[in-house]
Write an enzyme that holds these catalytic residues in place. Structure first.
Site, PDB file in Angstrom:
ATOM      1  N   SER A  93      30.750  35.935   2.721  1.00 51.40           N
ATOM      2  CA  SER A  93      29.566  35.077   2.794  1.00 51.40           C
ATOM      3  C   SER A  93      28.337  35.938   3.039  1.00 51.40           C
ATOM      4  O   SER A  93      28.412  36.973   3.720  1.00 51.40           O
ATOM      5  CB  SER A  93      29.706  34.063   3.934  1.00 51.40           C
ATOM      6  OG  SER A  93      28.481  33.373   4.156  1.00 51.40           O
ATOM      7  N   TYR A 149      30.215  32.090  13.078  1.00 46.69           N
ATOM      8  CA  TYR A 149      30.752  32.110  11.718  1.00 46.69           C
ATOM      9  C   TYR A 149      30.369  33.411  11.018  1.00 46.69           C
ATOM     10  O   TYR A 149      31.212  34.074  10.391  1.00 46.69           O
ATOM     11  CB  TYR A 149      30.200  30.915  10.935  1.00 46.69           C
ATOM     12  CG  TYR A 149      30.484  30.952   9.456  1.00 46.69           C
ATOM     13  CD1 TYR A 149      31.737  30.606   8.963  1.00 46.69           C
ATOM     14  CD2 TYR A 149      29.494  31.331   8.541  1.00 46.69           C
ATOM     15  CE1 TYR A 149      31.999  30.636   7.597  1.00 46.69           C
ATOM     16  CE2 TYR A 149      29.752  31.367   7.186  1.00 46.69           C
ATOM     17  CZ  TYR A 149      31.003  31.019   6.719  1.00 46.69           C
ATOM     18  OH  TYR A 149      31.260  31.051   5.369  1.00 46.69           O
TER      19      TYR A 149
END
Length: 254
Positions: A147, A160
């Site tokens: 990501s 995250y």
């Protein structure tokens, strides 16, 4: 699981770890159109996983499900080993992960640890199992969904983001370790996904779609890229943010 790539490099067999992932399923649909014939969907048994398998069967792929839990690392060798024992796999797409909820997870360390364990520890375990199997068969690609959030910790999602940063570093190192073995490792760094029904001003800048990520994955596989950004301009944006002085970075609404 019969395996080889056609003249255009399309994998004939695909194993998805995280079989209900929107990005993974969009990639599977795209590859099936190009000639992928066998698809394994690994994930926790659920009606959603069975629906996904049924949908891909409707597109003409021989699709099966595999009981797989990212957090149960002791089971990974057995669960994934059985798939490779049935035949070679051309492409493994490591697509599982959880976003968590930053505000909640900061107050609940056990919830934060679950995000980290799923996105990093589980991925390290499954990634190594699949990498060894691909190396043993002498060919194949491992695509790891990282990501853009992993490039630099942001106040809004550092739990995250830190888990994806660890995964990204692991995948890069694994790719270097496997260089020259016939196994190709590709890291994919998408922006956040646009959500249907969400107003444009509530979407993150440069947000993408599962279909756009799938297109980028297919192109990256053909080029044998080692890293893919989606959208491509994100590479430049994140490079600038990564080198921004911390005092300035803190002032950004991120």
């Amino acid at each position: 699981m019969p395996a080889h790539k056609d003249a255009f490099g399309t994998p004939r067999s695909l194993l998805i770890l995280g079989g209900t992932s929107e990005i993974a399923l969009a990639t599977a649909r795209r590859l099936i159109v190009r000639g992928t014939r066998t698809v394994g969907l690994a994930g926790r048994p659920s009606p959603e996983l069975e629906r996904a398998a049924g949908h891909l069967r409707g597109l003409g792929a021989d699709t099966f499900t595999v009981a797989f839990d990212a957090l149960d690392v002791e089971s990974h060798e057995d669960a994934l080993g059985k798939v490779f024992a049935e035949g070679a796999v051309d492409l493994v797409l490591l697509a599982f992960g959880v976003l968590g909820d930053q505000a909640t997870d900061e107050r609940d360390p056990s919830a934060a640890a679950r995000v980290a364990a799923t996105n990093y520890t589980g991925a390290v375990s499954a990634g190594l199992v699949c990498a060894r199997a691909l190396q043993t068969q002498g060919h194949g690609s491992l695509v790891v969904l990282s990501s853009a959030a992993g490039e630099r910790a942001r106040r809004s999602d550092f739990i995250y983001g830190s888990s994806k940063a660890g995964l990204d570093t692991f995948a890069q190192g694994l790719g270097d370790a496997l260089h020259g073995t016939g196994v190709h490792v590709m890291v994919v760094r998408p922006a956040s996904l646009r959500r249907p029904g969400t107003a444009a001003h509530d979407q993150e800048p440069l947000a993408t779609t599962p279909e756009e990520v799938a297109t980028a994955i297919e192109l990256g596989l053909r080029r044998r890229s080692e890293a893919v950004w989606v959208p491509g301009v994100l590479r430049v944006v994140m490079s600038a943010l990564r080198h921004l002085p911390r005092a300035l970075f803190r002032r950004l609404p991120l």
